[in-house]
Scaffold this active site. Structure first.
Site: not given
Ligand code: NAD
Length: 558
Positions: A106, A159, A177, A248-249, A271-272, A412
């Protein structure tokens, strides 16, 4: 081999192939592990070298081969090939070395594998259903090797992790997964079905790549996309009525839309959004044990307002409401900064519903640092996926505002994390409670070793899946995820906390998933959402359904 009706062990003796067909059945193959008796009676004599090895010996050999590979991607290919030859051995190895191998099957390696999928592609696994199959999705589902898929992870590749639109190359994610479902919760691999919905890609690099394995067309969107997904969900109910679907994604808009459209109609979750929210909530609950400040006194400021951020916000609000805090007051404790600045009414403009739910009364400010000044949060949570936004100044300010600031840098991969663990401990005099999305090594600070927590979704989704499958839940509710979050937080020991750890050790994942499964199934039975009669002993019932990677004795044949 044994078979219990309605259990998650799928095989009966009548299914057993012989000879080369048996060696080509990864779920049944033991390679050099077949006994003399089995070799004689299952037409294997001569098809294998003569020496017989125990599974332990086979696993030792595989581990040596795995460790000899020079790159993470080569290790990924090695494990994939093993999975395609002998799944029992693959899961034995994975389970016994979960901390070493999880980053290979993963994140982060699976991301690299998806990028390289066209060139490392050797053997298909799962189902690709393309928009050209519209009108006959059920027929395609029936082509799957078994007629009883129970856990389906599906992506449309828009995504993939933090890597964007990878189209059909996204298949690596459902495969990875599902491997975690089996390794971490013991769901039998027979029941696992990875699906990639190929509706095209807007990734120009892929469209012009002669090796690209997906449809060479722009993504289909709008009504045609919705109709395709609707047909897929209907076909799922028809062909695999006992299946749980994990989205997923998917791209941000589709992820929310699909979850809201199907959450109450089908056994599904995202899951996201929900898995991330539950794992982060569990981390916050554990963190309160370290900070001494209860959840209801926390004020969260998020950097990023997408699937992960607003999902966490919603579950935080739910958790406070469970503790008797009125909804409006709970929402006032969640502040968001997105790419345009702080989410406040004064900012104006149209917002999607997931953001609109968190608009606050306050002064509009553009930067995260200004938002920290205004909100004075107890916790900052990074989920924007854009890299190091938690500067030393911001971290120092958090340390000035709070005796034990909570710093979650969840984006990430590692390069996108809002700060590193070392930066967080250094800027806060080692006082912060830190968790990240990608793993960070322990940090020595002023003679003390701090162990950063990893808010890995794997703590939650396999257990939720097992609980939903074991009870044959009709839907997967937010209440189930909240129960899972509280159960996970309860597994954190005082010793873990003493090292700054807010999640339990990953090598306990099987027992963690089991506890979560029990809490999820309990919720299903109590709310009348289970399709199975409630067993007298729920723990024993779920345990009986769990797959252990050990060889079954196939003889004597009936
Ligand atoms: P997403 O695309 O749904 O959301 C991203 C958000 O960030 C949006 O609201 C966007 O407006 C904002 N954004 C973008 N550029 C920005 C900036 N310069 N300043 C402020 N805000 C900004 O993505 P997501 O699914 O919410 O994932 C976001 C991050 O979280 C990814 O890096 C993902 O890897 C990580 N994530 C971590 C875990 C975990 O740790 N378990 C789980 C899921 C996602």
């Amino acid at each position: 081999m044994h078979q219990t009706s309605d259990s998650l062990w799928p095989f009966g003796r009548h299914d057993l192939p012989t000879g080369a067909a048996l060696l080509n059945s990864p779920l049944l193959n033991k390679l050099t592990g077949f006994s003399e008796h089995e070799r004689d009676n299952l037409r294997l004599r001569g098809l294998l070298p003569p020496r017989i090895f125990t599974m332990r010996e086979q696993a030792e050999r595989s581990l040596i081969q795995f460790r000899r590979k020079n790159s993470a991607l080569e290790k990924y290919v090695f494990l994939t090939m093993l999975q395609n030859r002998n799944e029992t051995l693959f899961y034995r190895l994975l389970l016994d070395h979960i901390e070493e191998m999880m980053p290979i099957i993963y994140t982060p390696t699976v991301g690299e594998a998806c990028l390289e999928y066209s060139s490392i592609f050797r053997h298909p696994r799962g189902l690709w259903i393309s928009i050209r199959d519209k009108g006959r999705v059920a027929e395609v589902l029936r082509n799957w090797t078994n007629h009883d898929a129970r856990i389906i992870v599906v992506t449309d590749g828009e995504r993939i992790l933090g890597l964007g639109d990878l189209g059909a190359l996204g298949m690596g994610i459902p495969i990875g997964k599902l491997a975690l479902y089996t390794a971490c919760a013991g769901i039998h691999p027979y029941y696992c079905l990875p699906i990639c919905l190929d509706v095209g890609t807007d990734n120009e690099k892929l469209l012009s790549d002669p090796l690209y394995i997906g449809l060479q067309q722009q993504r289909v969107r709008g009504a045609a996309y919705d109709e395709f997904i609707e047909e897929f969900m209907q076909a799922m109910k028809l062909v695999f009525p006992k299946a749980l679907v994990q989205f997923e994604d998917f791209g941000n808009n589709n992820a929310f839309t699909l979850l809201h459209r199907y959450q109450d109609k089908a056994c599904c979750f995202n899951d996201d959004i929900q898995g991330t929210a539950a794992v982060a909530l569990a981390g916050l609950i554990s963190a309160t044990r370290l900070t001494g400040r209860p959840l209801r006194e926390q004020t969260l400021l998020f950097f990023g307002a997408g699937e992960a951020g607003t999902g966490i916000g919603e579950y935080f609000v739910h958790a406070l409401m469970e503790e008797g805090v009125p909804a409006a007051e709970a929402r006032r404790r969640c502040w968001f900064v997105d790419s345009k600045g702080l989410l406040v009414r004064e900012r104006g403009g149209q917002l999607p519903p997931h953001k609109a739910a968190f608009v606050q009364d306050g002064k509009f400010v553009r930067t995260f640092a200004e938002a920290v000044e205004q909100v004075k949060p107890t916790a900052i949570i990074g989920v924007a996926g854009v890299g190091p936004a938690f500067t030393p100044d911001i971290l120092r300010r958090m340390a000035a505002l709070n005796p034990r600031p909570i710093i979650f840098a969840l984006s990430n991969p590692t390069s996108k994390a809002e700060c590193t663990a070392a930066e967080a401990y250094a800027a806060t005099d080692g006082r912060c409670v830190f968790a990240s999305g990608s793993p960070f090594a322990p940090v020595e600070y002023h003679g003390k070793t701090h162990v950063p927590g990893q808010g890995n979704n794997v703590y939650i989704f396999p257990g939720v899946g097992l609980g939903a499958l074991a009870s044959q839940a009709t839907t997967v509710t937010d209440a189930m995820f909240l129960a899972a979050a509280r159960t996970l937080a309860a597994q954190v020991t005082e010793d873990d906390l003493a090292h700054g750890l807010i999640y339990p050790h990953l090598n306990l994942i099987r027992s963690i998933s089991m506890q979560i499964a029990v809490s999820v199934a309990t919720e299903a039975y109590q709310r009348g959402l289970a399709r199975r009669p409630q067993p007298k002993d729920l723990v024993a019932d779920i345990k009986a359904q769990v797959f252990e990677p050990v060889y079954q004795d196939y003889l004597p044949l009936p």
